[in-house]
Design a protein around this motif. Sequence first.
Motif, PDB file in Angstrom:
ATOM      1  N   VAL A  78       0.673  -1.158   0.032  1.00 40.83           N
ATOM      2  CA  VAL A  78      -0.015   0.136   0.067  1.00 40.83           C
ATOM      3  C   VAL A  78       0.844   1.207   0.003  1.00 40.83           C
ATOM      4  O   VAL A  78       0.571   2.245  -0.583  1.00 40.83           O
ATOM      5  N   PHE A  79       1.927   1.116   0.644  1.00 42.45           N
ATOM      6  CA  PHE A  79       3.001   2.270   0.736  1.00 42.45           C
ATOM      7  C   PHE A  79       4.262   1.867   0.012  1.00 42.45           C
ATOM      8  O   PHE A  79       4.941   0.995   0.773  1.00 42.45           O
ATOM      9  N   PRO A  80       4.440   2.054  -1.069  1.00 43.22           N
ATOM     10  CA  PRO A  80       5.422   1.325  -1.952  1.00 43.22           C
ATOM     11  C   PRO A  80       7.015   1.921  -1.377  1.00 43.22           C
ATOM     12  O   PRO A  80       7.933   1.186  -1.734  1.00 43.22           O
ATOM     13  N   ARG A  81       7.201   3.014  -0.539  1.00 44.64           N
ATOM     14  CA  ARG A  81       8.341   3.300  -0.406  1.00 44.64           C
ATOM     15  C   ARG A  81       8.494   3.163   1.307  1.00 44.64           C
ATOM     16  O   ARG A  81       9.595   3.882   1.651  1.00 44.64           O
ATOM     17  N   LEU A  82       7.875   2.402   1.755  1.00 42.55           N
ATOM     18  CA  LEU A  82       7.559   2.025   3.227  1.00 42.55           C
ATOM     19  C   LEU A  82       8.972   1.398   3.655  1.00 42.55           C
ATOM     20  O   LEU A  82       9.744   0.603   3.299  1.00 42.55           O
ATOM     21  N   GLU A  83       9.768   2.108   4.794  1.00 43.25           N
ATOM     22  CA  GLU A  83      10.845   1.653   5.302  1.00 43.25           C
ATOM     23  C   GLU A  83      10.629   0.988   6.818  1.00 43.25           C
ATOM     24  O   GLU A  83      11.632   0.257   7.132  1.00 43.25           O
ATOM     25  N   ILE A  84       9.597   1.573   7.586  1.00 48.44           N
ATOM     26  CA  ILE A  84       9.635   1.233   8.851  1.00 48.44           C
ATOM     27  C   ILE A  84       7.930   0.558   9.181  1.00 48.44           C
ATOM     28  O   ILE A  84       7.104   1.564   8.686  1.00 48.44           O
ATOM     29  N   ILE A  85       7.778  -0.196   9.678  1.00 41.90           N
ATOM     30  CA  ILE A  85       6.433  -0.798  10.095  1.00 41.90           C
ATOM     31  C   ILE A  85       6.302  -1.106  11.622  1.00 41.90           C
ATOM     32  O   ILE A  85       7.166  -2.028  12.073  1.00 41.90           O
ATOM     33  N   ASP A  86       5.519  -0.738  12.189  1.00 40.99           N
ATOM     34  CA  ASP A  86       5.065  -0.982  13.601  1.00 40.99           C
ATOM     35  C   ASP A  86       3.792  -1.541  13.609  1.00 40.99           C
ATOM     36  O   ASP A  86       2.748  -0.850  13.314  1.00 40.99           O
ATOM     37  N   TRP A  87       3.283  -2.817  13.826  1.00 44.27           N
ATOM     38  CA  TRP A  87       2.206  -3.518  13.766  1.00 44.27           C
ATOM     39  C   TRP A  87       1.640  -4.338  15.083  1.00 44.27           C
ATOM     40  O   TRP A  87       2.353  -5.255  15.397  1.00 44.27           O
ATOM     41  N   ALA A  88       0.508  -3.985  15.775  1.00 49.63           N
ATOM     42  CA  ALA A  88       0.200  -4.706  16.669  1.00 49.63           C
ATOM     43  C   ALA A  88      -1.350  -5.039  16.569  1.00 49.63           C
ATOM     44  O   ALA A  88      -2.117  -3.932  16.535  1.00 49.63           O
ATOM     45  N   SER A  89      -1.859  -6.237  16.749  1.00 52.06           N
ATOM     46  CA  SER A  89      -3.341  -6.365  16.511  1.00 52.06           C
ATOM     47  C   SER A  89      -3.895  -6.492  17.544  1.00 52.06           C
ATOM     48  O   SER A  89      -3.335  -7.691  18.403  1.00 52.06           O
ATOM     49  N   LYS A  90      -4.954  -6.026  18.151  1.00 52.69           N
ATOM     50  CA  LYS A  90      -5.734  -6.414  19.199  1.00 52.69           C
ATOM     51  C   LYS A  90      -6.660  -7.675  18.820  1.00 52.69           C
ATOM     52  O   LYS A  90      -7.546  -8.199  19.609  1.00 52.69           O
ATOM     53  N   ASP A  91      -6.882  -7.966  17.625  1.00 57.99           N
ATOM     54  CA  ASP A  91      -7.777  -9.335  17.296  1.00 57.99           C
ATOM     55  C   ASP A  91      -6.870 -10.137  16.606  1.00 57.99           C
ATOM     56  O   ASP A  91      -6.247  -9.902  15.563  1.00 57.99           O
TER      57      ASP A  91
END
Length: 527
Positions: free
Chosen positions: A154-167
């Motif tokens: 979705v973000f083609p130039r993404l360098e950093i991702i922080d992902w936490a799901s509550k589900d």
Amino acid sequence: MHHALQIDEIARCICAQISRPGPSDWCDGLPVQQYPRGSCDLSNLARTCTTLSEPSLDALWSFQGTILHLLRTMPSDLWDITIQVPRGVDVSDANSREENMSLGISPRRIVRASDWGRFAFYARRVRSFKDRHVHSETSVVYDILATKFPNGAVFPRLEIIDWASKDSQLFHHVRLFLSPGITRLHIHSNYAANFTILETLSRELPGLKNVDVSGAAPNSFTSPFVGALHDLETLIVWNLDLKAFEHLSRLPRLRYLWLMSNTPPRLSPRPKDLPCFPALRIFECESIEAAPNLLEQMGRSLVEFRLSSRSWATSPTKQVFQELYAALASSCTHSLLQEIAVDEAWHAQQINHTQIDLHAVSGDDLRQLFCFRNLVHVSLAHRIAVDLDDVVALDMARAWPRIEVLEFPCDMAQCIAPRMTLEGLYAFAEHCPLLRELSLLFDATAAKSKLASEGKQLRVSQDTLTSLDVAYSSIGTKKREWRRVAHFLCLIFPKMSKLEATQPDSSADARAWAMHRAWMQVSNKTF
């Protein structure tokens, strides 16, 4: 306009200075950009200057803490959005607001191909994405994104991702944001099954350098994942098997490692010509039993060592800490180590008064650390207050002339009667010219201090210290007694702007409360 401003590199440097990214909330080894503090300036610059428009927009959109802003670039009749922010949250702070808000998003109509133009225009500028709102109220958004971006990115130039799901059922949506350019990854979940995605991540993100895999990640998933990464520079991980740990020990650029497990694997001895962890500078550990062996393998290049008690079952004895400090002294290069932090505060077990001698760390036990002449930060938060006296304080001050932060926090329930007096405090003013923050227990009663009772001439005025935490230190409760202490502190620490004394709990006796009030009076007289 000056021709220099038409050079793209200079324009981007200007925008970077305007943005002034805020502090990290990741960890000491992994700084992560927050919302630019100069957002309004960047927005105005993008609208008023054609030359600086592109770099301004790139800086403005570089970090996103929610998908909400991108959705608002789409037609206004497309989404029905509701936002709830709990009372007491600072709504003027973008980071705080989006950490605590609750989102409800649903489409009002079918999404058409023409709706994605502005979304794509801004999405390509996003470099860092942190979504803490992955729950059922926003799942419909990610389902729609999946139809538009079937291969992710979705973000083609993404360098950093922080992902936490509550589900547990929505964690898989992280696939939408996988881009080959990602170098920094933080994923967290309380559901072990979610971490099956780690196998995919090791294949699709070959350039990972900074990784934080915490939560319920099982060893069977994290070990193969870590074992497939060869460019790691920083790693926070819970469980690893011996094979993965051996792999880490050979990485040439790994500089930061935090092992959260209370039973990390034990490395076998290695010849001196095959060094372990050759680039490691910062090591955090949560197993005091394994720490000496780990330090023997990786301590030579360490600059910072931290030990946390979060996973300890029982409070370690004095002998265990003696072995730890001996391992630090024998394994770490004396001229390199700059920070030592031991934190028993996570461990809430109270120690029986009959066993205090078995657990109390004395000042003499710390003498093993006096070989580190370049220490800058020392924080030893033992369950029982460290038993210092004036002799140890003087030797410590002489041994650590470059110390800037020195902390010995303590809990009143586990306090011991302090033996260090104002003489010991004076030693730090005399021999530690760079000391900025000091926290320790001492006896400030005039009867036990030659400096205060005999009026010795004070030859030193240390003008660097700004913060003093006296915890539950003893002090005379009569006016002439605490005023003498206030005068003493003003003379040796003239730049001190903060004095803190821990407030006793409701079960404390009258004298403890009287001493606390006396320290408050000293604070008022000092500043």
